[in-house]
Design an enzyme around this catalytic site. Structure first.
Site, PDB file in Angstrom:
ATOM      1  N   ARG A  89       3.913  -2.597   6.286  1.00 40.10           N
ATOM      2  CA  ARG A  89       3.222  -1.343   6.032  1.00 40.10           C
ATOM      3  C   ARG A  89       1.770  -1.441   6.466  1.00 40.10           C
ATOM      4  NH1 ARG A  89       2.689   2.938   2.146  1.00 40.10           N
ATOM      5  NH2 ARG A  89       0.880   4.103   2.865  1.00 40.10           N
ATOM      6  N   ARG A  98       5.201   4.976   8.501  1.00 39.01           N
ATOM      7  CA  ARG A  98       5.406   4.069   7.375  1.00 39.01           C
ATOM      8  C   ARG A  98       6.750   3.369   7.498  1.00 39.01           C
ATOM      9  NH1 ARG A  98       2.893   7.642   2.431  1.00 39.01           N
ATOM     10  NH2 ARG A  98       1.156   8.445   3.631  1.00 39.01           N
ATOM     11  N   ASP A 101       7.177   2.932   2.048  1.00 30.83           N
ATOM     12  CA  ASP A 101       6.170   3.487   1.145  1.00 30.83           C
ATOM     13  C   ASP A 101       6.755   3.412  -0.257  1.00 30.83           C
ATOM     14  OD1 ASP A 101       3.972   4.747   0.154  1.00 30.83           O
ATOM     15  OD2 ASP A 101       4.580   6.762   0.766  1.00 30.83           O
ATOM     16  N   ASP A 103       5.814   4.159  -4.183  1.00 31.62           N
ATOM     17  CA  ASP A 103       4.873   4.790  -5.106  1.00 31.62           C
ATOM     18  C   ASP A 103       5.357   4.609  -6.542  1.00 31.62           C
ATOM     19  OD1 ASP A 103       3.121   5.805  -3.166  1.00 31.62           O
ATOM     20  OD2 ASP A 103       4.363   7.588  -2.865  1.00 31.62           O
TER      21      ASP A 103
END
Length: 366
Positions: A89, A98, A101, A103
């Protein structure tokens, strides 16, 4: 050690995305302090508006994972960053391509506001590609700040994905049937949010009392008065960035009213004016739609005792209610919050709505 439940959003738009997501999930499962990982379906997602102009705007593949772990939220967050780094990344370009990713969306019901980490994820409530997975895994889980379930929050954005934009005016529009309390709430929210109140100029419409009294030949004049008034009030050049505004109507309601009052020929002519005016008005950032029973609306109309409104009958209110429901069925211009009048009577309730509304409008850039 105490078990915690965390929800992780996964995304990829470079290379073999399905393989990358599965690799990231495997890395999560392999951690000795992670005891289980449940995964939602994989979703293909179009890039957010802000990514469209980028050199790389490939379709994303997204999913959500529910993780049972004894890791603290800080250690888990750092572990997610390590997985991203190990998988290549790159963070040198906002909204760039990306490989992976990850989160941290939710961690139990914990609320965190730190320099490099916010929990719940600050964009969670604006992203259908995240909420779809959360609704699969935990539809009744409460957002620890907004206080609503994932499915309720997902219903506000109707399958759309949004981002907050401080480079435009922030317009909150209050909508609903006649005498549902739109103006009262709009004025109170405007004061609470330090915003400019934009009221509909119904008292200045010289044709409205006559139309309510049955003079159908003046209906087009009345509707054009409202259309021109709204167009001037909501014209983009008149709403300054990044100031906040609260209106007690939405521009699109023009067609709901016009379709009741106007005959076929007048409605066709009216639509041409509407299409022209609509190109110049500012779209709302958030809609708060107030709903109540027709019986309650009729009762308030009588209590308010405006002489010309006493002619209003149930079929008209039914038409408006149906029109709003139809408008918002597939509405993706902005999020739509739905509330009942008894949710905004007290100062505390209005404060709560104002606090919640601020999650849907951008802050001024410093």
């Amino acid at each position: 050690m105490t078990d915690h439940f965390a929800y992780i959003g996964l995304g990829c738009n470079v290379g073999d995305c399905r393989k990358n997501l599965r690799q990231a999930l495997g890395n999560l499962e392999a951690h000795p302090s992670v005891s289980s990982v449940d995964v939602s379906s994989f979703y293909e997602t179009k890039p957010l508006t802000c990514r469209v102009g980028c050199a790389h705007a490939e379709t994303f593949l997204n999913a959500v994972a529910k993780v049972k772990t004894t890791l603290s939220y800080r250690i888990l967050f750092e572990f997610l960053q390590k997985i991203e780094q190990d998988m290549g990344r790159q963070r040198n370009k906002p909204w760039g391509p990306r490989t992976i990713d990850l989160d941290l969306l939710l961690y139990d019901d914990t609320v965190v506001n730190e320099a490099d980490l916010t929990i719940p994820h600050p964009q969670l409530h604006l992203r259908s590609f995240v909420l779809k997975g959360l609704c699969e895994l935990a539809p009744d889980a409460l957002h620890p700040v907004l206080g609503h379930t994932m499915c309720e929050i997902a219903g506000r954005i109707n399958g759309g994905d949004y981002r907050l934009d401080a480079n435009r005016s922030q317009l909150i529009s209050i909508t609903g049937n006649v005498c549902v309390g739109k103006s009262t709430l709009a004025a109170r929210l405007a004061r609470r949010l330090d915003a400019t109140f934009i009221p509909e100029k119904f008292d200045e419409n010289p044709f409205l009392p006559e139309v309510y009294a049955g003079k159908a030949e003046l209906a087009l004049d009345s509707e054009l008065f409202f259309l021109n008034s709204r167009a001037v009030q909501l014209r983009s050049e008149n709403l300054f960035t990044p100031h906040r505004y609260v209106s007690d109507y939405i521009f699109e309601q023009a067609l709901i009213y016009a379709s009741f009052w106007l005959n076929e020929n007048d409605l066709a002519a009216y639509r041409k004016h509407y299409e022209s005016a609509s190109k110049e008005v500012e779209a709302p950032t958030l809609i708060i739609h107030m709903h109540d029973s027709l019986e309650n609306c009729i009762q308030r109309i009588h209590q308010r005792n405006r002489p010309y409104e006493q002619q209003i009958e149930t079929p008209f209110l039914e038409h408006l209610a149906c029109g709003y429901d139809t408008l918002y069925t597939d509405y993706t211009v902005c999020p739509v919050m739905r509330i009942a009048p008894d949710q905004c009577w007290t100062a505390g309730q209005v404060d709560r709505i104002a606090d919640e509304a601020q999650y849907y409008i951008a802050k001024a850039q410093e």
